[in-house]
Design a protein around this motif. Sequence first.
Motif, PDB file in Angstrom:
ATOM      1  N   GLY A  50       6.987   5.746  26.135  1.00 49.28           N
ATOM      2  CA  GLY A  50       8.567   5.688  25.737  1.00 49.28           C
ATOM      3  C   GLY A  50       8.988   4.881  25.473  1.00 49.28           C
ATOM      4  N   HIS A  51       8.761   3.738  24.691  1.00 48.56           N
ATOM      5  CA  HIS A  51       9.161   2.206  24.758  1.00 48.56           C
ATOM      6  C   HIS A  51       9.395   2.338  22.650  1.00 48.56           C
ATOM      7  CE1 HIS A  51       6.953   0.999  28.036  1.00 48.56           C
ATOM      8  NE2 HIS A  51       6.209   1.061  27.954  1.00 48.56           N
ATOM      9  N   HIS A  52      10.127   1.388  22.777  1.00 48.82           N
ATOM     10  CA  HIS A  52      10.172   1.411  21.196  1.00 48.82           C
ATOM     11  C   HIS A  52       9.357   0.070  20.551  1.00 48.82           C
ATOM     12  CE1 HIS A  52      13.456   3.852  21.463  1.00 48.82           C
ATOM     13  NE2 HIS A  52      13.780   3.555  22.613  1.00 48.82           N
ATOM     14  N   VAL A  53       8.455  -0.007  19.024  1.00 51.04           N
ATOM     15  CA  VAL A  53       7.762  -0.025  18.838  1.00 51.04           C
ATOM     16  C   VAL A  53       8.385  -0.212  17.049  1.00 51.04           C
ATOM     17  CG1 VAL A  53       5.231  -0.947  18.174  1.00 51.04           C
ATOM     18  CG2 VAL A  53       6.001   0.396  20.670  1.00 51.04           C
ATOM     19  N   ALA A  54       8.465  -2.266  17.182  1.00 50.09           N
ATOM     20  CA  ALA A  54       8.672  -2.365  15.162  1.00 50.09           C
ATOM     21  C   ALA A  54       7.283  -3.239  15.144  1.00 50.09           C
ATOM     22  CB  ALA A  54       9.479  -2.580  15.464  1.00 50.09           C
ATOM     23  N   LEU A  55       7.035  -2.936  13.417  1.00 54.67           N
ATOM     24  CA  LEU A  55       6.464  -3.499  13.040  1.00 54.67           C
ATOM     25  C   LEU A  55       6.129  -4.032  12.002  1.00 54.67           C
ATOM     26  CD1 LEU A  55       2.862  -3.817  12.410  1.00 54.67           C
ATOM     27  CD2 LEU A  55       3.297  -1.692  10.193  1.00 54.67           C
ATOM     28  N   VAL A  56       5.558  -6.001  11.913  1.00 54.31           N
ATOM     29  CA  VAL A  56       6.130  -7.073  11.495  1.00 54.31           C
ATOM     30  C   VAL A  56       4.575  -7.004  10.534  1.00 54.31           C
ATOM     31  CG1 VAL A  56       6.364  -9.195  11.281  1.00 54.31           C
ATOM     32  CG2 VAL A  56       7.956  -8.263  12.413  1.00 54.31           C
ATOM     33  N   THR A  57       4.955  -7.096   9.177  1.00 53.35           N
ATOM     34  CA  THR A  57       3.537  -7.288   8.567  1.00 53.35           C
ATOM     35  C   THR A  57       4.169  -7.663   6.757  1.00 53.35           C
ATOM     36  OG1 THR A  57       1.712  -5.941   7.449  1.00 53.35           O
ATOM     37  CG2 THR A  57       3.999  -4.751   7.571  1.00 53.35           C
ATOM     38  N   ASP A  58       3.530  -7.264   6.062  1.00 54.51           N
ATOM     39  CA  ASP A  58       3.748  -8.036   4.724  1.00 54.51           C
ATOM     40  C   ASP A  58       3.515  -6.759   3.986  1.00 54.51           C
ATOM     41  OD1 ASP A  58       0.688  -7.097   4.581  1.00 54.51           O
ATOM     42  OD2 ASP A  58      -0.378  -9.151   4.331  1.00 54.51           O
ATOM     43  N   ASP A  59       3.194  -6.641   2.980  1.00 57.21           N
ATOM     44  CA  ASP A  59       3.868  -5.923   1.698  1.00 57.21           C
ATOM     45  C   ASP A  59       2.079  -5.442   1.968  1.00 57.21           C
ATOM     46  OD1 ASP A  59       6.273  -6.566   0.584  1.00 57.21           O
ATOM     47  OD2 ASP A  59       5.133  -8.130  -0.890  1.00 57.21           O
ATOM     48  N   ARG A  60       1.358  -5.187   1.736  1.00 56.39           N
ATOM     49  CA  ARG A  60      -0.377  -4.261   1.879  1.00 56.39           C
ATOM     50  C   ARG A  60       0.447  -3.305   3.106  1.00 56.39           C
ATOM     51  NH1 ARG A  60      -4.949  -7.874   2.435  1.00 56.39           N
ATOM     52  NH2 ARG A  60      -4.406  -8.767   3.064  1.00 56.39           N
ATOM     53  N   GLY A  61       0.523  -3.669   3.687  1.00 58.44           N
ATOM     54  CA  GLY A  61       0.425  -3.391   5.848  1.00 58.44           C
ATOM     55  C   GLY A  61       1.195  -2.281   6.046  1.00 58.44           C
ATOM     56  N   ALA A  62       2.746  -2.522   4.775  1.00 56.92           N
ATOM     57  CA  ALA A  62       3.797  -2.094   4.693  1.00 56.92           C
ATOM     58  C   ALA A  62       3.392  -0.503   4.336  1.00 56.92           C
ATOM     59  CB  ALA A  62       5.180  -2.050   4.269  1.00 56.92           C
ATOM     60  N   ALA A  63       2.412  -1.025   3.225  1.00 58.68           N
ATOM     61  CA  ALA A  63       2.006   0.087   2.515  1.00 58.68           C
ATOM     62  C   ALA A  63       0.563   1.151   2.586  1.00 58.68           C
ATOM     63  CB  ALA A  63       1.914  -0.364   0.960  1.00 58.68           C
ATOM     64  N   LEU A  64       0.255   0.837   3.549  1.00 61.67           N
ATOM     65  CA  LEU A  64      -1.231   1.182   4.197  1.00 61.67           C
ATOM     66  C   LEU A  64      -1.337   2.155   4.514  1.00 61.67           C
ATOM     67  CD1 LEU A  64      -4.413  -0.297   4.987  1.00 61.67           C
ATOM     68  CD2 LEU A  64      -3.981  -0.437   6.802  1.00 61.67           C
ATOM     69  N   PRO A  65      -1.900   3.539   4.063  1.00 60.30           N
ATOM     70  CA  PRO A  65      -2.081   5.099   4.846  1.00 60.30           C
ATOM     71  C   PRO A  65      -2.432   4.717   6.686  1.00 60.30           C
ATOM     72  CG  PRO A  65      -3.208   4.582   3.509  1.00 60.30           C
ATOM     73  CD  PRO A  65      -3.100   3.183   3.157  1.00 60.30           C
ATOM     74  N   GLY A  66      -1.343   6.027   7.658  1.00 60.63           N
ATOM     75  CA  GLY A  66      -1.899   5.785   8.559  1.00 60.63           C
ATOM     76  C   GLY A  66      -1.215   5.233  10.005  1.00 60.63           C
ATOM     77  N   LYS A  67       0.016   4.423   8.740  1.00 61.51           N
ATOM     78  CA  LYS A  67       0.999   4.479   9.680  1.00 61.51           C
ATOM     79  C   LYS A  67       1.670   5.226  10.561  1.00 61.51           C
ATOM     80  CE  LYS A  67       4.808   2.169   7.755  1.00 61.51           C
ATOM     81  NZ  LYS A  67       5.986   2.759   9.048  1.00 61.51           N
ATOM     82  N   PRO A  68       2.584   4.875  11.728  1.00 63.73           N
ATOM     83  CA  PRO A  68       2.645   6.029  12.124  1.00 63.73           C
ATOM     84  C   PRO A  68       4.175   6.506  11.672  1.00 63.73           C
ATOM     85  CG  PRO A  68       1.668   4.996  14.461  1.00 63.73           C
ATOM     86  CD  PRO A  68       1.831   4.116  12.695  1.00 63.73           C
ATOM     87  N   ASP A  69       4.871   7.496  11.471  1.00 64.57           N
ATOM     88  CA  ASP A  69       6.106   7.793  11.101  1.00 64.57           C
ATOM     89  C   ASP A  69       7.114   7.156  11.928  1.00 64.57           C
ATOM     90  OD1 ASP A  69       5.041   9.025   9.060  1.00 64.57           O
ATOM     91  OD2 ASP A  69       5.033  10.916   9.967  1.00 64.57           O
ATOM     92  N   PHE A  70       7.085   7.005  13.024  1.00 67.92           N
ATOM     93  CA  PHE A  70       8.063   6.705  13.638  1.00 67.92           C
ATOM     94  C   PHE A  70       8.091   5.002  13.851  1.00 67.92           C
ATOM     95  CE2 PHE A  70       4.397   6.187  17.060  1.00 67.92           C
ATOM     96  CZ  PHE A  70       3.934   4.787  17.442  1.00 67.92           C
ATOM     97  N   LEU A  71       7.233   4.297  12.969  1.00 65.63           N
ATOM     98  CA  LEU A  71       7.340   3.143  13.300  1.00 65.63           C
ATOM     99  C   LEU A  71       8.033   1.806  12.190  1.00 65.63           C
ATOM    100  CD1 LEU A  71       5.595   0.549  14.986  1.00 65.63           C
ATOM    101  CD2 LEU A  71       4.001   0.778  13.594  1.00 65.63           C
ATOM    102  N   PRO A  72       8.889   1.117  12.321  1.00 63.28           N
ATOM    103  CA  PRO A  72       9.574   0.627  11.463  1.00 63.28           C
ATOM    104  C   PRO A  72       8.765  -0.462  11.190  1.00 63.28           C
ATOM    105  CG  PRO A  72      10.832   0.340  13.100  1.00 63.28           C
ATOM    106  CD  PRO A  72       9.477   1.402  13.572  1.00 63.28           C
ATOM    107  N   ALA A  73       8.701  -0.372   9.409  1.00 63.47           N
ATOM    108  CA  ALA A  73       8.152  -2.391   9.447  1.00 63.47           C
ATOM    109  C   ALA A  73       9.061  -2.646   8.971  1.00 63.47           C
ATOM    110  CB  ALA A  73       6.984  -1.657   8.676  1.00 63.47           C
ATOM    111  N   HIS A  74       8.976  -4.233   9.000  1.00 62.75           N
ATOM    112  CA  HIS A  74       9.700  -5.262   8.416  1.00 62.75           C
ATOM    113  C   HIS A  74       8.865  -6.540   8.024  1.00 62.75           C
ATOM    114  CE1 HIS A  74      13.052  -3.772  11.147  1.00 62.75           C
ATOM    115  NE2 HIS A  74      12.320  -3.414  12.509  1.00 62.75           N
ATOM    116  N   VAL A  75       9.183  -6.093   6.701  1.00 64.24           N
ATOM    117  CA  VAL A  75       8.155  -6.714   5.655  1.00 64.24           C
ATOM    118  C   VAL A  75       8.993  -8.827   5.567  1.00 64.24           C
ATOM    119  CG1 VAL A  75       7.841  -7.421   3.644  1.00 64.24           C
ATOM    120  CG2 VAL A  75       7.623  -5.624   4.339  1.00 64.24           C
ATOM    121  N   ILE A  76       7.651  -9.645   6.159  1.00 65.22           N
ATOM    122  CA  ILE A  76       8.420 -10.579   6.258  1.00 65.22           C
ATOM    123  C   ILE A  76       7.552 -11.512   5.189  1.00 65.22           C
ATOM    124  CG2 ILE A  76       9.785 -10.126   8.678  1.00 65.22           C
ATOM    125  CD1 ILE A  76       6.847 -12.884   9.830  1.00 65.22           C
TER     126      ILE A  76
END
Length: 394
Positions: free
Chosen positions: A33-59
Amino acid sequence: MTRATRHYVLAAGGTGGHLIPAFALAAELSQRGHHVALVTDDRGAALPGKPDFLPAHVIPASKLGRNPLKWPAGLGAILEGRRMAMRLYESFQPSAVIGFGGYPVFPALLGAMACDIPTLVHEQNAVLGRVNRFFASRVDAIATAYPEVARLDEKHAAKVHLVGNPVRAEVLSLRDEPFPAFTADGLLRVLVTGGSQGARVLSEIVPDGLAMLPPAIRQRLQVTQQCRAEDLEAVRQRYRSHDIPAELGSYFEDMAERLADAHLFIGRAGASTIAELTAVGRPAILVPLPIATDDHQAANTREIVKSGGARMIRQEKFTAKELAKQIQALAQRPETLATAAHAAWNCGRPRAVKDLADLVESFGANELMDVIRVGANNARGASQGEAVGQGAGA
């Protein structure tokens, strides 16, 4: 028990070794029931397998290498990444920020500490990584995958929690399935993978090693091998010349199913690989990547090799003759392979993602729950996995 909805940020560099456990934790926290966000790089944002609900923030992120001329640019990227992370935290209001290794973790944790947000790191390998090493004295908790972690100072023992490495749900679901039937005259199914950095040596050695097996074993082989795309035709020709049936590909979407069918795994010793082998219980011949930082892949093999669930061959000694010798020792009698499979299974930590989520939830809960949850995880770590081991054998 009713859980309060909270926000968490996961930070990870763009490799599967860092992101696979991050994705698994994100799915578990979301299910709670929690909300989760991902901080990553360009490769991480494009990696297959990322859950659809998980927003990726590239820094922006960078390492400060040995060339001082590159330090200003690297430091500038880190500081800009820190500013972007702090802006995210201002709007997202996370209860904790969890780092999984890789350079984007550096600005993400710096920003969290500047905002007085609790921080945790998860170390997937048996050697503490450079970024996690830097933050070990500063974070609130350190989650580990192995009872023994090199480069982890004993003075941090009070905040170390042994949880294991989270694995994909489709792999974990195979844990209670029996080891595939292997008889004296049945097929011997071998799965070979090596990742983008390590497949070539396997492509060069494994076909010839399998060809050197006694006819009674060689004639029963059924091989699945992941190769670099540019190596596929050459490897196919090797297998044809040895008259060994082999299915080759540069990528298999159904890797969990192939692992389920395999009697023997041959490949590298990355943290996620070993976590999956021990989750399912598959014997292995492991060839650590020699250029891995701090030789961490060799360290990753220590527990499973000691248990009898795997054999490790250093790359400089990885010859066709040595490989054939090790396979023959494992596969000559069905009971030997089955015993090794059970030993590997006993090294598994199937509650890894749940234990890690429990630890994460202790940040943002009330003070009583902090004591209960963190105390429980410390008990698991202090006993070097005893409680987890009991779960694996259930």
